[in-house]
Design an enzyme around this catalytic site. Sequence first.
Site, PDB file in Angstrom:
ATOM      1  N   CYS A 106       6.395 -11.603   1.005  1.00  0.00           N
ATOM      2  CA  CYS A 106       4.879 -12.020   0.527  1.00  0.00           C
ATOM      3  C   CYS A 106       4.774 -13.417   0.398  1.00  0.00           C
ATOM      4  O   CYS A 106       5.544 -13.740  -0.191  1.00  0.00           O
ATOM      5  CB  CYS A 106       4.693 -10.901  -0.374  1.00  0.00           C
ATOM      6  SG  CYS A 106       2.942 -11.241  -1.470  1.00  0.00           S
ATOM      7  N   HIS A 148      -0.358  -4.128   3.728  1.00  0.00           N
ATOM      8  CA  HIS A 148      -0.039  -5.000   2.777  1.00  0.00           C
ATOM      9  C   HIS A 148      -1.202  -5.649   2.130  1.00  0.00           C
ATOM     10  O   HIS A 148      -1.293  -5.844   0.719  1.00  0.00           O
ATOM     11  CB  HIS A 148       0.913  -6.007   3.254  1.00  0.00           C
ATOM     12  CG  HIS A 148       1.404  -7.114   2.482  1.00  0.00           C
ATOM     13  ND1 HIS A 148       2.761  -7.212   2.070  1.00  0.00           N
ATOM     14  CD2 HIS A 148       0.766  -8.144   1.955  1.00  0.00           C
ATOM     15  CE1 HIS A 148       3.258  -8.160   1.435  1.00  0.00           C
ATOM     16  NE2 HIS A 148       1.789  -8.839   1.008  1.00  0.00           N
ATOM     17  N   GLU A 149      -2.040  -5.904   2.914  1.00  0.00           N
ATOM     18  CA  GLU A 149      -3.274  -6.701   2.161  1.00  0.00           C
ATOM     19  C   GLU A 149      -4.258  -5.813   1.350  1.00  0.00           C
ATOM     20  O   GLU A 149      -4.755  -6.305   0.219  1.00  0.00           O
ATOM     21  CB  GLU A 149      -4.169  -7.495   3.351  1.00  0.00           C
ATOM     22  CG  GLU A 149      -3.383  -8.298   4.167  1.00  0.00           C
ATOM     23  CD  GLU A 149      -2.576  -9.455   3.343  1.00  0.00           C
ATOM     24  OE1 GLU A 149      -3.171  -9.969   2.367  1.00  0.00           O
ATOM     25  OE2 GLU A 149      -1.501  -9.807   3.832  1.00  0.00           O
ATOM     26  N   HIS A 152      -2.648  -5.730  -1.919  1.00  0.00           N
ATOM     27  CA  HIS A 152      -3.118  -6.714  -2.802  1.00  0.00           C
ATOM     28  C   HIS A 152      -4.508  -6.505  -3.820  1.00  0.00           C
ATOM     29  O   HIS A 152      -4.433  -6.935  -4.877  1.00  0.00           O
ATOM     30  CB  HIS A 152      -3.227  -7.904  -2.037  1.00  0.00           C
ATOM     31  CG  HIS A 152      -1.984  -8.798  -1.847  1.00  0.00           C
ATOM     32  ND1 HIS A 152      -1.161  -9.412  -2.905  1.00  0.00           N
ATOM     33  CD2 HIS A 152      -1.093  -9.148  -0.577  1.00  0.00           C
ATOM     34  CE1 HIS A 152      -0.055  -9.884  -2.460  1.00  0.00           C
ATOM     35  NE2 HIS A 152      -0.015  -9.622  -0.973  1.00  0.00           N
TER      36      HIS A 152
END
Length: 186
Positions: A106, A148-149, A152
């Site tokens: 990341c 993953h995004e 976030h």
Amino acid sequence: MVTIVQKDSPVLREVAKSVPLEEIPSPKIQKILLEMAEALEGEIDGVAIAAPQIDVPLRIFIVSHRAFEITNPAAKAGEPKPANQVFINPKIIKLSAKKHLLEEGCLSVRNFYGKIERAEKATVEAWNERGEKFSRGASGLLAQIFQHETDHLDGRLFIDNATEIEEISPEELAKYRAELKAKRSK
Ligand code: ZN
């Protein structure tokens, strides 16, 4: 130069807010998109970035042209170079039951890598930079990026769930990359 915030920044732990659709064409949002793209382009191993990573708590992520070059190298022959893709207010509408343990890094947890379970396939619904709604399904690296995004945007970092987390310096990484395989950061 836009700074990418690092793991102890509170903004990375916030649930980011949706962008009001009528604000997508506004100079404010368009500037944020430009700054995200600039920050992403500046990281040679960057394949995606979420707005909180530049200290903006809004539900936006950008997938780099690099990710498309990796996932579809055949497109290089005579075709236009792939462009970045903008996802505003993204929502994962489908995840495959099949999961894989994948290596992940990341841009906000610099030099750390670990293994994390991700669904093999994911479909995201979102709005682009012109305010048009679209959906995109993907497998492999792109599906991993979508997961993953969106994490976030919900205040989660891969290190929350990853195992075998290790620190690899940029020098070691360059050597490792040359010897083995590319490690990528999102
Ligand atoms: Zn990240």
